[in-house]
Design a protein around this motif. Structure first.
Motif, PDB file in Angstrom:
ATOM      1  N   ARG A   1       8.434  -1.123   5.415  1.00  0.00           N
ATOM      2  CA  ARG A   1       8.057   0.211   4.934  1.00  0.00           C
ATOM      3  C   ARG A   1       9.254   0.802   4.212  1.00  0.00           C
ATOM      4  NH1 ARG A   1       8.432   5.572   5.880  1.00  0.00           N
ATOM      5  NH2 ARG A   1       6.577   6.820   5.372  1.00  0.00           N
ATOM      6  N   ILE A   2       9.054   1.128   2.948  1.00  0.00           N
ATOM      7  CA  ILE A   2      10.107   1.743   2.141  1.00  0.00           C
ATOM      8  C   ILE A   2       9.636   3.136   1.745  1.00  0.00           C
ATOM      9  CG2 ILE A   2      11.491   1.553   0.038  1.00  0.00           C
ATOM     10  CD1 ILE A   2      10.901  -1.438   0.067  1.00  0.00           C
ATOM     11  N   GLY A   3      10.388   4.161   2.147  1.00  0.00           N
ATOM     12  CA  GLY A   3       9.955   5.517   1.820  1.00  0.00           C
ATOM     13  C   GLY A   3      10.757   6.543   2.583  1.00  0.00           C
ATOM     14  N   GLY A   4      10.170   7.706   2.709  1.00  0.00           N
ATOM     15  CA  GLY A   4      10.866   8.799   3.363  1.00  0.00           C
ATOM     16  C   GLY A   4       9.962   9.574   4.291  1.00  0.00           C
ATOM     17  N   THR A   5      10.588  10.298   5.234  1.00  0.00           N
ATOM     18  CA  THR A   5       9.869  11.164   6.168  1.00  0.00           C
ATOM     19  C   THR A   5      10.557  12.526   6.192  1.00  0.00           C
ATOM     20  OG1 THR A   5      11.189  10.446   8.060  1.00  0.00           O
ATOM     21  CG2 THR A   5       9.172   9.212   7.597  1.00  0.00           C
ATOM     22  N   ALA A   6       9.776  13.528   6.495  1.00  0.00           N
ATOM     23  CA  ALA A   6      10.319  14.888   6.618  1.00  0.00           C
ATOM     24  C   ALA A   6       9.567  15.584   7.740  1.00  0.00           C
ATOM     25  CB  ALA A   6      10.177  15.657   5.313  1.00  0.00           C
TER      26      ALA A   6
ATOM     27  N   ALA B   1       0.850  -1.200   0.000  1.00  0.00           N
ATOM     28  CA  ALA B   1       0.000   0.000   0.000  1.00  0.00           C
ATOM     29  C   ALA B   1       0.879   1.240   0.000  1.00  0.00           C
ATOM     30  CB  ALA B   1      -0.917   0.002   1.213  1.00  0.00           C
ATOM     31  N   LEU B   2       0.503   2.189  -0.819  1.00  0.00           N
ATOM     32  CA  LEU B   2       1.191   3.484  -0.844  1.00  0.00           C
ATOM     33  C   LEU B   2       0.541   4.379   0.207  1.00  0.00           C
ATOM     34  CD1 LEU B   2       3.383   5.130  -2.324  1.00  0.00           C
ATOM     35  CD2 LEU B   2       1.570   5.991  -3.829  1.00  0.00           C
TER      36      LEU B   2
ATOM     37  N   GLY C   1       5.416   6.449   1.829  1.00  0.00           N
ATOM     38  CA  GLY C   1       6.133   5.190   1.726  1.00  0.00           C
ATOM     39  C   GLY C   1       5.274   4.061   1.192  1.00  0.00           C
ATOM     40  N   LEU C   2       5.951   3.000   0.837  1.00  0.00           N
ATOM     41  CA  LEU C   2       5.308   1.774   0.385  1.00  0.00           C
ATOM     42  C   LEU C   2       5.378   0.769   1.525  1.00  0.00           C
ATOM     43  CD1 LEU C   2       4.041   0.625  -2.275  1.00  0.00           C
ATOM     44  CD2 LEU C   2       6.240  -0.472  -2.685  1.00  0.00           C
TER      45      LEU C   2
END
Length: 486
Positions: A111-116, A67-68, A99-100
């Motif tokens: 969880r693959i992705g980024g945070t800011a 899930a995105l 993230g994915l």
């Protein structure tokens, strides 16, 4: 043939109104079976189980679809500061993540992705913190492996198979019921013909007795006896006509008709002759039954479901031991573009690793669920053994019914031929003055009863063959029926 009866019914109604006669429709057994499989209400209801089971299976497979995910949050707090004067430090934060996320069949959550995040304080300049990478949680005991995580998929797949076999059983039961109802119509129509012919024979005997009474060669008592028996046979005709109506309406119900008039159209059936008796081998037939009987195959899949639940319950009894970790790159700067570039250029590596342990103090719930799952598995296995025994008995019984039905038909054919000969002989004696009307009437009734037994045994023979095919699960193969795949 699907719309044959519906198209003919309006025309038949017009003909019936115009002529006052009951029209006839010829219906073969194959046509009746085809109509029943297309229009029988129970078949239509049972047909929904297969797509429902397939939808449930797809839903279980969807648990592993990634899930995105996008998250956005804002927080604000006032933190008092220490010193001679009490100051209020306002802290504000905006957080974003994209993230994915998903779960694998062996239990890994990722969880693959980024945070800011943007942190703002009155006493400090704005700071932008970013992270890009992967975060994972992998169970090592409870929740680890395919047995624990594919439980829903495996149960749904088994239920899908059960739905297919159950629908096949419904089709087999419907075909068997149609054969029985078709045989009932055939027998009822033959019985009506027999009773009418018996009435005609008695009427002919009445006319002959009256003629001989007029010339003085027969007593008045013989005429009265013939008239009394002839009148009694009128009632048999009424019962036979009602039996035809009832059997026709039962057949109409099976082939999906929705109207059941008091005087239904006269469906003329043509039951096929049973020429070749099946070669019966109980050992081989039992193997075929275990391979093709839907109830047995559905029961085996039911055992598989309990086995899956047992494996899952055994896994859930283990303590929880999860590995958690992450790997990626971080960025921190007062400028968001610079912070993001740090992640992109992989300037600041960041990783973590650890474990989470959770051990129940008593394991009471887990032990109870495991014991229940184990007992249910043993119960299902014992029930499967019982079903195997029932199938063996039903196959042997069905084989015996075929042999009995064949012998009954042969015996009734011989009895019918002898009864006809006996009636001819007794009529000759009556005309020669060496017999009486009483004996002739009795033999006429015996002939009608023997002929009725013959057609009843023929109907029972067709049922015996249908029940034998059902007992070993080959009904659809014998009648060349192929069910549509879902």
């Amino acid at each position: 043939m699907t719309f044959r009866l519906r198209l003919l019914l309006p025309l038949l109604a017009v003909l019936l109104a115009a002529t006052g006669a009951r029209a006839e429709i010829k219906l073969t057994l194959d046509e009746a079976i085809r109509l029943a499989l297309e229009k029988n209400p129970q078949i239509k209801v049972d047909a929904y189980d297969r797509p429902i089971a397939r939808a449930d299976w797809l839903a279980e497979l969807g648990r592993f679809d990634p899930a995105l995910t996008f998250r956005r949050s804002y927080s604000e707090s006032n933190t008092p500061s220490y010193g001679p004067a009490t100051l209020s430090d306002l802290y504000q934060s905006d957080e974003y993540s994209l993230g994915l996320e998903g779960t694998t069949p062996w239990g890994l959550s990722y969880r693959i992705g980024g945070t800011a995040s943007n942190e703002r304080r009155a006493i400090d300049p704005d700071a932008f913190a970013t992270f890009g990478g992967i975060q994972v949680t992998q169970p090592l005991l409870r929740g680890f492996g395919f047995g624990a995580n594919l439980r829903g998929v495996r149960i749904a797949r088994a239920n899908r198979g059960i739905a297919d076999w159950t629908f096949r059983q419904s089709a087999i039961d419907t075909v068997t019921a149609v054969i029985g109802a078709y045989s009932d119509v055939s027998y009822a129509q033959n019985l009506l013909r027999i009773t009418r012919r018996s009435r005609e024979l008695s009427s002919g005997l009445v006319a002959e007795n009256e003629r001989r009474f007029k010339v003085g060669s027969m007593s008045e008592n013989d005429v009265v006896q013939a008239r009394a028996r002839s009148a009694a046979r009128d009632q048999a005709i009424l019962y036979a006509e009602q039996a035809v109506r009832d059997s026709v309406n039962r057949l109409r119900q099976l082939i999906g008709e929705t109207e059941f008039p008091i005087e239904p159209e006269n469906i003329v059936v043509e039951p096929p002759e049973i020429v070749d008796e099946p070669t019966i081998s109980l050992q081989e037939d039992l193997k075929i039954a275990f391979e093709k009987r839907p109830d047995y195959q559905a029961a085996r899949l039911g055992v598989d479901i309990y086995r899956v639940n047992h494996v899952y319950a055994r896994n859930q009894l283990l303590p929880q031991l999860d590995f958690v970790g992450s790997y990626g790159y971080r960025g921190l700067d007062t400028d968001f573009g610079v912070s993001r570039r740090m992640v992109r250029d992989r300037e600041n590596r960041a990783y973590s690793a650890g474990v989470v342990v959770s051990v129940p103090l008593t394991f009471t719930e887990g032990r109870g669920r495991l014991r229940s799952a184990r007992l249910k598995l043993r119960q299902s296995e014992a029930d499967l053994d019982r079903l195997e025994q029932d199938i063996a008995v039903s196959v042997a019984s069905a084989a015996g019914q075929i042999d009995t039905a064949r012998r009954r038909v042969a015996a009734n054919r011989a009895a019918y031929e002898l009864a006809k000969q006996a009636l001819d002989d007794e009529l000759k004696k009556l005309r020669a003055g060496t017999s009486s009307t009483f004996f002739v009437l009795n033999i006429q009734e015996q002939l009608a009863a023997v002929e009725s037994n013959l057609y009843q045994s023929l109907a029972d023979q067709r049922r015996a063959h249908a029940n034998y095919d059902r007992a070993i699960g080959r009904t659809l193969d014998v009648h060349h029926v192929t069910l549509a795949k879902e």
